[in-house]
Design an enzyme around this catalytic site. Structure first.
Site, PDB file in Angstrom:
ATOM      1  CG  LEU A   1      50.826  57.234  66.651  1.00 55.23           C
ATOM      2  CD1 LEU A   1      51.005  58.433  67.029  1.00 55.23           C
ATOM      3  CD2 LEU A   1      49.323  56.373  67.269  1.00 55.23           C
TER       4      LEU A   1
ATOM      5  CD  GLU B   1      65.108  56.146  54.340  1.00 57.20           C
ATOM      6  OE1 GLU B   1      66.233  55.657  54.461  1.00 57.20           O
ATOM      7  OE2 GLU B   1      65.093  57.302  53.359  1.00 57.20           O
TER       8      GLU B   1
ATOM      9  NE  ARG C   1      56.373  65.445  58.122  1.00 57.42           N
ATOM     10  CZ  ARG C   1      55.456  64.361  59.614  1.00 57.42           C
ATOM     11  NH1 ARG C   1      56.130  64.535  60.394  1.00 57.42           N
ATOM     12  NH2 ARG C   1      54.403  63.762  58.820  1.00 57.42           N
TER      13      ARG C   1
END
Length: 289
Positions: A69, A90, A127
């Site tokens: 996505l 990655e 993240r």
């Protein structure tokens, strides 16, 4: 400072979608396209070293159902003409291979080594994909390889300088403790709690074995650190009850170890901190108003 560098703290969207077209053209940015997986290689300086098997398989299943996505960010491989090096993505690249894809959507940008490392660190930190030790090693690379200051690193990753400094302190821990952090058995909070102890390795084993919370680890580290001081105090002579009570009251208010040495009305007041966050908090308390 270049526009791309100013946007680092805002995440990957600032690097791929929000760059002025004129700047993108000047930097040689290319449009999104399907890039053959076989032409893509990982970045040897990727801050993230751990890619759990279960995590890759879960993402691969999602890719089988919905595709990739979000495009991955690449740059032309510096030492391999015709190939591309991963800047960010990655994990998606690994999962796409597991899912059987032959190509992935990608954005290719002309980026130097410093930009690549800064972008990778920012994205992973935002993240929360890095364990504390990986984060520390990434900061160290920015400091040592590229001459960044702690203040500059903090601005780049949108963290406080004290956070960067305390994270770097984890690299001073014994190898056995670092192994616990890298494996996820100890959190960064646990590691910081015992970082100043001479018995850090032994304390780490006790924390892991007993499943202690960070607060419990801090209490244990203070007790371990205070034991030699208490022994020395007993040897030198006990303090009077009033001095001990005052030490206790101040320690309760400040949340820090406090020591008072009185010599007939004159003496010394010592406040001990173990992290820069504690020092920052003490300074705020002392300068309030």
């Amino acid at each position: 400072m270049a526009e791309g560098r100013r946007g680092l703290g805002r995440g990957l969207s600032a690097l791929m979608d929000e760059v002025d077209p004129a700047i993108a053209a000047q930097q040689g940015a290319r449009s999104r396209a399907e890039t053959p997986i076989e032409l893509i290689q990982p970045n040897p300086d990727q801050p993230r070293r751990s890619f759990p098997e279960a995590e890759i398989e879960e993402l691969a299943q999602s890719i089988r159902e919905k595709g990739v996505l979000q495009p991955i960010l690449l740059r032309p491989a510096p030492r391999a003409p015709g190939r591309f090096e991963i800047v960010v993505g990655e994990r998606r690249w690994r999962a796409a291979q597991r899912a059987g894809l032959v190509a992935v959507p990608a954005v290719v940008r002309e980026l130097d080594d410093l930009q690549v490392l800064e972008i990778a660190i920012v994205e992973n930190v935002q993240r929360e994909d890095l364990n504390a030790l990986e984060e520390a090693m990434a900061y160290k690379a920015l400091l040592e390889r590229f001459g960044r200051t702690q203040e500059a690193v903090a601005r780049a990753v949108s963290k406080s300088r004290s956070h960067v400094a305390n994270t770097l302190r984890l690299l001073q821990l014994p190898p056995a403790v670092q192994d616990h952090v890298a494996a996820g058995r100890l959190s960064a909070g646990h590691a910081r709690a015992i970082a100043a102890s001479e018995n850090a390795a032994a304390l780490a084993e006790r924390i892991v074995a007993a499943g202690l919370s960070v607060r419990e680890a801090e209490t244990m580290a203070r007790a371990d650190k205070g034991a030699p001081r208490k022994a020395a105090a007993r040897k030198a002579g006990s303090k009077d009850a009033d001095t001990l009570a005052l030490e206790h009251d101040l320690a309760e208010v400040l949340g820090l170890d406090v020591g008072i040495v009185d010599h007939g009305g004159a003496g010394e007041l010592t406040i001990r901190y173990e992290t820069l966050e504690q020092l920052d908090d003490l300074c705020r308390r002392l300068t309030r108003g």
